[in-house]
Design an enzyme around this catalytic site. Structure first.
Site, mmCIF file in Angstrom:
data_model
loop_
_atom_site.group_PDB
_atom_site.id
_atom_site.type_symbol
_atom_site.label_atom_id
_atom_site.label_comp_id
_atom_site.label_asym_id
_atom_site.label_seq_id
_atom_site.Cartn_x
_atom_site.Cartn_y
_atom_site.Cartn_z
ATOM 1 N N ASP A 477 0.824 -1.213 0.000
ATOM 2 C CA ASP A 477 0.000 0.000 0.000
ATOM 3 C C ASP A 477 0.858 1.263 0.000
ATOM 4 O O ASP A 477 2.068 1.223 0.264
ATOM 5 C CB ASP A 477 -0.904 -0.041 1.246
ATOM 6 C CG ASP A 477 -2.231 0.665 1.027
ATOM 7 O OD1 ASP A 477 -2.327 1.497 0.110
ATOM 8 O OD2 ASP A 477 -3.169 0.401 1.803
ATOM 9 N N ASP A 549 -10.769 1.826 -3.039
ATOM 10 C CA ASP A 549 -11.289 1.542 -1.699
ATOM 11 C C ASP A 549 -12.812 1.548 -1.702
ATOM 12 O O ASP A 549 -13.435 1.180 -0.710
ATOM 13 C CB ASP A 549 -10.794 2.597 -0.697
ATOM 14 C CG ASP A 549 -9.408 2.251 -0.181
ATOM 15 O OD1 ASP A 549 -8.924 1.148 -0.497
ATOM 16 O OD2 ASP A 549 -8.819 3.070 0.531
#
Ligand code: GLA
Length: 658
Positions: A477, A549
């Site tokens: 990430d 997301d």
């Protein structure tokens, strides 16, 4: 096939032809990019004639006063000799001048291709790709510009990049260097860009460029969710199935720039490359600088054909390693089920529930290291939180493995929280401007990857984590965008701060490459606050990327459809999540959530432990269908039929039978 005939260069793929020629002045004229044709001896007919100096344009030289660079249809444009459109290159020379004049000096053709030395690039065997190198020399300064063309005939893709070499005795400052430039006849083209933000990536926008210019660019330090580097240039009547379209992408994960500009002579210029904003790179004598590779494809049969070319190119010539054509496992990710509130018991229960419905890979997301109970601390401290996982990563991993599932983890190696042991020990490793208050994003700072000690720390700490248990999958990430660009290391080295953003991505590539070579069996998934770094640079290292997301099925139809223009479904990670959706609060049927996620690498991200029996049965049936069809869903031909607010997608095996 690449050929040269009397200074005319023709690059043929299966269905397309690209051509340019050397003009008497030594400049390169772009001749043609479109359906495959036989140029033969007809290049002269394609060349633009200039019979008089128009209005107040500048004549390039007294030898031919009628010739103006501004009125020429160019393949490469230097700066300052009369062409006032978007330049390919902009340099500041030691004498302070910023005009350049690169002229043709020779060429080389070879089967196969050279890799770029400093950046990720496409690849192929000697049968799959041919390379053309065009050598240009600056008329006034001892500089060489090598322009590279890589022709992938089967995918109808041509890539371009370049390398500037300083053969003089003095430093030269690069202010701009593009990867491709091409002038095409006419104006009023549709420039399609894919823009958005966190949780609403890849929204298609069409701008008709009849005058002036339109720019698609990022300054986030990443390719960004604001403006993906994949763009299209098409005719106004092009549809999914009909009409002309050029797809263009950049193999680069940093600040990028694509512009479409109209000129005074019924022409449109297209450029793509590193974003020149705040870019400034000092090239010392004897040194070279490489521009990232641009990827182009032409379709005469609408957007779908263009996408199919891009999809097969990404699968064959970008994605590497063991996972290239391997079916991806169905995973269950802990994030939306537990967020930071994890413990070995809780995770094990969740994994067990996953096993019961057919999940193959269990992924522990954020929260497992340092004192990480929220996003304010511990990034950089890559050791296990023993309160949450008393038996360490290995303890939990072994238990999951004993369930018959593989195990994966989340990391965010490029970042540091001020509240961390790493920051307390090495405050100078974070990017910030000495003496100035720093602006933070998600309570964290970007590590200064220009500093080799930092790069070494990331490689070594990740090596330790990845080898501490039987780790099968890593979600890598990167959760903030850049601000306060500054490297203390570069300052100490006497280098310019305008190099920070580019050196960051170049080093990131080296780090990723080292780790994927060290751990060839691990399935890596890129992520950056969702899809803030969904690009071909990352895909050269990691075979898949978390698209967003936003896991809401309705939002995902737009996001995944946007991605489908430039990226194959085998690289798009998509999860079924809980309802009401955590990002949008929208309620959709479980079947809808699966139907959308199945058009990608399907996974689950919800608390199966608390779900009703009927829901679990439904999920079990979904996973079993997906397993039967996943080869087709991940590697088949994806076709957009209706678009807009009705999304109609079909996917078929290459032989069309399923
Ligand atoms: C980012 C990612 C999410 C999740 C969180 C964890 O937002 O995109 O999927 O991993 O970080 O902090």
């Amino acid at each position: 096939m690449i050929s040269e005939n009397k200074n005319v260069f023709t690059l043929d793929t299966k269905n397309t032809t690209y051509a340019f020629m050397v003009l008497p002045t030594g400049h390169l004229e772009h001749l043609y990019y479109g359906k495959r044709i036989n140029i033969g001896g007809c290049a002269e007919a394609l060349s633009r004639k200039q019979t008089m100096a128009v209005g107040n344009t500048v004549s390039y030289s007294g030898d031919n006063p009628a010739f103006s660079l501004e009125a020429a249809r160019l393949e490469m444009s230097s700066y300052g000799k009369g062409d006032i459109r978007e330049p390919f290159i902009e340099l500041i020379h030691a004498d302070g001048g910023f005009s350049s004049d690169f002229l043709y000096d020779g060429y080389e053709i070879r089967k196969g291709r050279d890799e770029l030395a400093t950046l990720p690039c496409s690849y192929g065997s000697e049968d799959e790709v041919e390379q053309l190198k065009i050598i240009l020399k600056d008329k006034n300064y001892r500089l060489t510009l090598e322009m590279y063309y890589y022709v992938y005939k089967d995918c109808d893709v041509i890539c371009r990049s370049c390398r500037l070499i300083n053969e003089s005795e003095a430093d030269v400052n690069i202010r701009r260097i593009m990867s491709m430039l091409m002038d095409i006849d006419g104006t009023g083209y549709v420039f399609t860009t894919f823009n958005g933000a966190w949780a609403r990536e890849m929204d298609r926008h069409d701008t008709v460029v009849t005058a002036g210019k339109h720019v698609n660019s990022s300054y986030t330090g990443t390719s960004s969710s604001r403006a993906n580097p994949f763009v299209m240039i098409s005719k106004q009547d092009t549809t999914q199935e009909q009409g002309e379209c050029i797809g263009l992408n950049l193999i680069y994960s940093g600040n990028h720039y694509e512009a479409v500009e109209t000129g005074m002579c019924d022409m449109t210029r297209i450029v793509a490359g590193i974003n020149p904003q705040s870019f400034s790179y000092m090239l010392e004598p004897g040194c070279g600088f490489e521009a990232p590779e641009a990827v182009m494809t032409y379709s005469g049969y609408g957007f779908n054909r263009m996408s199919h070319n891009m999809h097969s190119f990404v699968r064959k010539h970008i994605v590497r390693g063991k996972w290239q054509y391997k079916e991806r496992p169905v995973l269950l990710n802990s994030w939306e089920a537990a967020y930071f509130d994890i413990s070995e018991r809780k995770l094990y229960e969740l994994a067990k529930a996953g096993k019961n419905v057919g999940v193959e890979l269990f992924v522990m997301d954020d929260g497992w290291f340092g004192n990480r109970n929220d996003d304010t601390c511990s990034l950089g401290d890559w050791y296990v939180n023993k309160k949450k996982l008393p038996d360490g990563l290995k303890g939990l991993c072994d238990k999951i493995n004993r369930l018959g599932m593989s195990f994966g983890i989340w990391v965010e190696p490029e970042m540091v929280n001020v509240n961390s042991e790493l920051y307390r020990k090495h405050p100078d490793w974070a990017m910030d401007i000495p003496g100035c208050a720093h602006s933070e994003g998600r309570n964290q700072r970007v590590l200064d990857l220009c500093n080799p000690d930092v790069a070494e720390y990331i490689i070594e700490s990740m090596t330790r984590v990845f080898s501490s248990a039987n780790i099968a999958y890593v979600k890598w990430d990167m959760n903030r965008i850049f601000s306060d660009y500054y490297s203390r290391y570069l300052q100490e080295q006497g280098r310019q701060q305008g190099e920070v953003a580019h050196r960051y991505v170049a080093t990131l590539g080296k780090i990723m490459r080292t780790l994927v070579e060290r751990f060839p069996d691990i399935l890596f998934e890129g992520c950056a606050a969702g899809g803030n770094r969904f690009d071909l640079g990352i895909l050269c290292y990691f075979p898949q990327i978390w698209a967003s997301d936003n896991t809401d099925a309705v939002s995902r139809t737009y996001i995944q459809e946007g991605l489908s223009y430039g990226y194959p479904m085998s690289v798009v990670s998509a999860h079924v999540s809980a309802c009401p959706n955590h990002q949008t609060l929208r309620v959709t049927p479980l079947s809808t959530r699966f139907n959308v996620a199945a058009f990608g690498i399907c996974g689950y991200e919800c608390n199966l432990v608390d779900m009703k029996k009927e829901e679990l049965n439904e999920i079990k049936a979904q996973i079993s269908i997906y397993k039967k069809w996943r080869h087709t869903m991940q590697f088949g031909t994806f076709i957009r039929q209706r678009t807009g607010n009705i999304h109609q997608w079909t996917v078929a095996d290459a032989d069309g039978r399923r």
